[in-house]
Design a protein around this motif. Structure first.
Motif, PDB file in Angstrom:
ATOM      1  N   ALA A  39       0.440  -1.170   0.064  1.00  0.00           N
ATOM      2  CA  ALA A  39      -0.266  -0.357  -0.023  1.00  0.00           C
ATOM      3  C   ALA A  39       1.079   1.533  -0.149  1.00  0.00           C
ATOM      4  O   ALA A  39       0.365   2.141  -0.451  1.00  0.00           O
ATOM      5  CB  ALA A  39      -1.437   0.129   0.941  1.00  0.00           C
ATOM      6  N   ILE A  40       2.257   1.247   0.752  1.00  0.00           N
ATOM      7  CA  ILE A  40       3.259   2.048   0.383  1.00  0.00           C
ATOM      8  C   ILE A  40       3.605   2.692  -0.657  1.00  0.00           C
ATOM      9  O   ILE A  40       3.613   4.313  -1.266  1.00  0.00           O
ATOM     10  CB  ILE A  40       4.288   2.038   0.967  1.00  0.00           C
ATOM     11  CG1 ILE A  40       4.411   1.474   2.225  1.00  0.00           C
ATOM     12  CG2 ILE A  40       5.560   3.271   0.935  1.00  0.00           C
ATOM     13  CD1 ILE A  40       5.212   0.829   2.738  1.00  0.00           C
ATOM     14  N   ASP A  58      -1.575  -6.222  13.709  1.00  0.00           N
ATOM     15  CA  ASP A  58      -1.812  -4.797  14.205  1.00  0.00           C
ATOM     16  C   ASP A  58      -0.017  -4.401  14.277  1.00  0.00           C
ATOM     17  O   ASP A  58      -0.162  -3.059  13.869  1.00  0.00           O
ATOM     18  CB  ASP A  58      -1.521  -5.026  15.235  1.00  0.00           C
ATOM     19  CG  ASP A  58      -2.860  -5.488  15.400  1.00  0.00           C
ATOM     20  OD1 ASP A  58      -3.355  -6.306  16.754  1.00  0.00           O
ATOM     21  OD2 ASP A  58      -4.002  -5.139  15.052  1.00  0.00           O
ATOM     22  N   VAL A  59       1.085  -5.659  13.828  1.00  0.00           N
ATOM     23  CA  VAL A  59       2.370  -4.399  14.086  1.00  0.00           C
ATOM     24  C   VAL A  59       2.478  -4.503  12.575  1.00  0.00           C
ATOM     25  O   VAL A  59       3.301  -3.450  12.364  1.00  0.00           O
ATOM     26  CB  VAL A  59       3.090  -6.291  14.090  1.00  0.00           C
ATOM     27  CG1 VAL A  59       4.979  -5.283  14.346  1.00  0.00           C
ATOM     28  CG2 VAL A  59       3.207  -6.390  15.873  1.00  0.00           C
ATOM     29  N   GLU A  65       2.174   2.958  10.234  1.00  0.00           N
ATOM     30  CA  GLU A  65       1.507   4.517  11.000  1.00  0.00           C
ATOM     31  C   GLU A  65       3.114   4.826  11.632  1.00  0.00           C
ATOM     32  O   GLU A  65       3.119   6.451  11.793  1.00  0.00           O
ATOM     33  CB  GLU A  65       1.110   3.921  12.010  1.00  0.00           C
ATOM     34  CG  GLU A  65      -0.933   3.881  11.591  1.00  0.00           C
ATOM     35  CD  GLU A  65      -1.611   3.382  13.074  1.00  0.00           C
ATOM     36  OE1 GLU A  65      -1.203   2.800  14.347  1.00  0.00           O
ATOM     37  OE2 GLU A  65      -2.899   3.777  12.920  1.00  0.00           O
ATOM     38  N   SER A  66       4.016   4.581  11.935  1.00  0.00           N
ATOM     39  CA  SER A  66       5.336   5.016  12.148  1.00  0.00           C
ATOM     40  C   SER A  66       5.941   5.766  10.878  1.00  0.00           C
ATOM     41  O   SER A  66       6.740   6.202  10.863  1.00  0.00           O
ATOM     42  CB  SER A  66       6.017   4.017  12.614  1.00  0.00           C
ATOM     43  OG  SER A  66       6.769   3.511  11.364  1.00  0.00           O
ATOM     44  N   SER A  84      -0.843   8.680   1.555  1.00  0.00           N
ATOM     45  CA  SER A  84      -0.467   9.667   1.246  1.00  0.00           C
ATOM     46  C   SER A  84       0.366  10.700   1.480  1.00  0.00           C
ATOM     47  O   SER A  84       1.336  11.774   1.086  1.00  0.00           O
ATOM     48  CB  SER A  84      -1.341  10.757   0.185  1.00  0.00           C
ATOM     49  OG  SER A  84      -2.387  11.227   1.286  1.00  0.00           O
ATOM     50  N   SER A  85       0.640  10.356   2.571  1.00  0.00           N
ATOM     51  CA  SER A  85       1.226  11.896   3.935  1.00  0.00           C
ATOM     52  C   SER A  85       2.515  10.590   4.607  1.00  0.00           C
ATOM     53  O   SER A  85       3.283  11.612   4.886  1.00  0.00           O
ATOM     54  CB  SER A  85       0.288  11.708   4.894  1.00  0.00           C
ATOM     55  OG  SER A  85      -0.436  10.931   5.383  1.00  0.00           O
ATOM     56  N   ILE A  86       2.177   9.343   3.953  1.00  0.00           N
ATOM     57  CA  ILE A  86       4.269   8.905   4.020  1.00  0.00           C
ATOM     58  C   ILE A  86       4.984  10.036   4.307  1.00  0.00           C
ATOM     59  O   ILE A  86       5.514  10.044   2.895  1.00  0.00           O
ATOM     60  CB  ILE A  86       4.592   7.613   3.631  1.00  0.00           C
ATOM     61  CG1 ILE A  86       3.072   6.310   4.006  1.00  0.00           C
ATOM     62  CG2 ILE A  86       5.768   7.139   3.771  1.00  0.00           C
ATOM     63  CD1 ILE A  86       3.636   5.254   3.866  1.00  0.00           C
ATOM     64  N   ALA A  87       5.781  10.244   5.068  1.00  0.00           N
ATOM     65  CA  ALA A  87       7.471  10.718   4.648  1.00  0.00           C
ATOM     66  C   ALA A  87       8.443  10.749   5.476  1.00  0.00           C
ATOM     67  O   ALA A  87       9.307  10.806   5.185  1.00  0.00           O
ATOM     68  CB  ALA A  87       6.696  12.168   5.947  1.00  0.00           C
ATOM     69  N   SER A  88       8.407   9.449   5.750  1.00  0.00           N
ATOM     70  CA  SER A  88       9.918   8.651   6.876  1.00  0.00           C
ATOM     71  C   SER A  88       9.968   7.766   5.585  1.00  0.00           C
ATOM     72  O   SER A  88       9.206   6.932   5.218  1.00  0.00           O
ATOM     73  CB  SER A  88       9.003   8.115   8.318  1.00  0.00           C
ATOM     74  OG  SER A  88      10.840   7.260   8.172  1.00  0.00           O
TER      75      SER A  88
END
Ligand code: EPZ
Length: 451
Positions: A39-40, A58-59, A65-66, A84-88
């Motif tokens: 999904a990334i 869950d992990v 989320e991290s 869409s807001s992944i930054a790391s």
């Protein structure tokens, strides 16, 4: 030992009951995890249905989320993942160390950001969980790969399609390289690729997002790089390993169990072995039925990549063979140390000798109750099967492993007639002479009984 303080939660199984009936099979853990990582790649929202409610999911959700993604759970096993807001591009050690499949985020991060920083994965202790084939694939696509402070760092200005031959049909390496190649320039070919249904499900998901993966299910997969992948709604395939475990629950108790909702072709190696042991197998459309047979014949198996006998059903099948009338040999060719659970089955009276990667299983008349401990996910399934067939009341610890891979396990087994419940040990009972310990026999505090 922590169970001396009586705070341990265990599965408590009253054995000796025939299991009968039918169960729906949940979504496959080993498809859901790589698909969540994939999904990334989608710049937008992904909606996944039939995601199993297990702690491994869950992990993986926490890892996403991290990285900056938003993950929302909806009723009935639906996950909404907005990346869409992944930054790391750096996955945290504390989470990655819990889950071997978390390494699957490396390929998508590399494809989207040109950089991935992922600690060496942890997971089940089945032997070394190497990732060298993943890394060779990334390098073939043009990435530079280094190991810094325990984390693998892969980086590339851009990725270019390549012709990659895997030394072995690794599921994870096939998946990670496929995902890294989705946005590379040109076409990538993966030879000696894994053929598992979960790898095919991942390829279908990538194609649903606008990718161009072909040949999945065969040993040669090609991926034509595309510029963009979009968010999509997708349903995970059924879990053949859960299905196989339920069928073996029917077989080991001499019962009659049908699993519904999956393609019988996912389980041919298991159902062929069950038929060879004398069980009656009926496959039709999207269901498989197994009727157990008390005069169980010994069967020799060798685990191998799909479509061979799955290593993830090896422990469960060994539990089944421990009550056969004769001696079977089970050879494990995928992992170096996948017989750790044998000592726990021996505590229940099984007669199994391990020599290297082969177990010699001499059938016994009966298994007996004991306090046992699951060392990994699939061994947990094997111990539950043994407890279902054993005389007396068996206690199974290591529920953290069972909860990693089996959704609603005791509930589904109870609907088939099993007497099984989670319980916390609350009262001291008889000491166990051999270890000089006082085992606190659990009083059922949270009984689950089929309504
Ligand atoms: C996947 O693990 C599954 N996990 C495993 O299921 C399954 O047992 C395994 O495939 C084999 O079918 C998921 O899909 C999440 P591999 P994976 O890469 O990808 C060696 C369960 O209980 N290897 O096919 O790690 C490796 O050390 C789990 O659901 C390399 O040497 O499996 C192992 O001995 C357990 N170098 C063997 O190959 C590599 O780069 C199989 O590994 C990669 C793997």
């Amino acid at each position: 030992m922590d169970h001396l303080d009586g705070l341990r939660t265990r599965l408590v199984v009253d054995g000796g009951r025939r299991l009968e009936g039918s169960v729906e099979v949940p979504g496959a853990k080993n498809a859901a995890l790589p698909i969540m990582a994939a999904a990334i790649l989608a710049e937008g929202e992904v909606v996944l249905h039939a995601v199993p409610r297990i702690t491994d999911v869950d992990v993986m959700a926490s890892i996403l989320e991290s990285l900056g993604a938003r993950v929302r759970e909806q009723p009935g096993g639906t996950l909404v993942i907005d990346t869409s807001s992944i930054a790391s591009h750096a996955a945290p050690y504390a989470l990655v160390s819990k889950l071997n499949a978390s390494f699957d985020v490396a390929g998508p991060l590399l494809a989207r950001f040109g950089r991935a920083q992922v600690p060496q994965p942890g997971g089940c202790v089945l032997g070394p969980r190497a990732v060298d084939l993943h890394l060779k694939g990334f390098e073939a696509l043009g990435a530079a790969v280094t190991l810094e402070h325990g984390s693998i760092i892969a980086s590339a200005e851009s990725l270019t399609g390549a012709d990659i031959t895997l030394d072995r049909p690794s599921v994870g390496a096939t998946e990670n390289i496929m995902l890294a190649a989705t946005r590379a320039k040109g076409t990538t070919t993966i030879r000696n690729a894994a053929r598992e249904p979960e790898v095919c499900d991942l390829a279908e998901f990538v194609n649903a997002m606008g990718g161009r993966v072909r040949g999945h299910g065969s040993s040669t997969i090609t991926i034509e790089g595309v510029r963009k992948l979009r968010g999509v709604e997708y349903t995970i395939i059924p879990d053949r390993l859960m299905a196989g475990t339920y069928l073996l629950a029917g077989a080991i108790t001499g019962g009659d169990v049908t699993v519904k909702g999956l393609d019988p072709a996912f389980l041919t190696a298991l159902t062929d072995a069950l038929s060879a042991s004398g069980a009656q197998v009926t496959a039709s459309g999207v269901s498989v039925r197994v009727q157990g047979n008390a005069a169980r014949k010994p069967v020799d198996i060798v685990t191998s990549p799909f479509p061979g006998f799955p290593t993830d059903l090896q422990p469960q099948f060994v539990a089944y063979l421990s009550l056969a009338h004769g001696t079977s040999t089970v050879e494990e060719t995928i992992f170096d140390a996948r017989f750790v659970y044998v000592s726990e089955l021996a505590r229940m009276g099984a007669d199994i000798r391990v020599a290297g990667r082969t177990a010699i299983v001499t059938g016994v008349e009966r298994l007996k109750d004991a306090v046992v401990e699951a060392p990994d996910i699939r061994a947990g399934g094997a111990l539950v099967l043994a407890a279902l067939a054993a005389e007396g009341t068996t206690q199974i610890g290591g529920l953290e492993f069972i909860d990693r891979g089996y959704e609603f396990f005791e509930e589904q087994l109870a609907t088939l007639g099993a007497s099984i419940a989670r319980a916390s040990a609350v009262e001291p009972v008889m000491p166990r002479q051999d270890l000089g310990e006082t085992i606190r026999m659990p009083r059922i505090v949270t009984p689950f009984r089929a309504s």
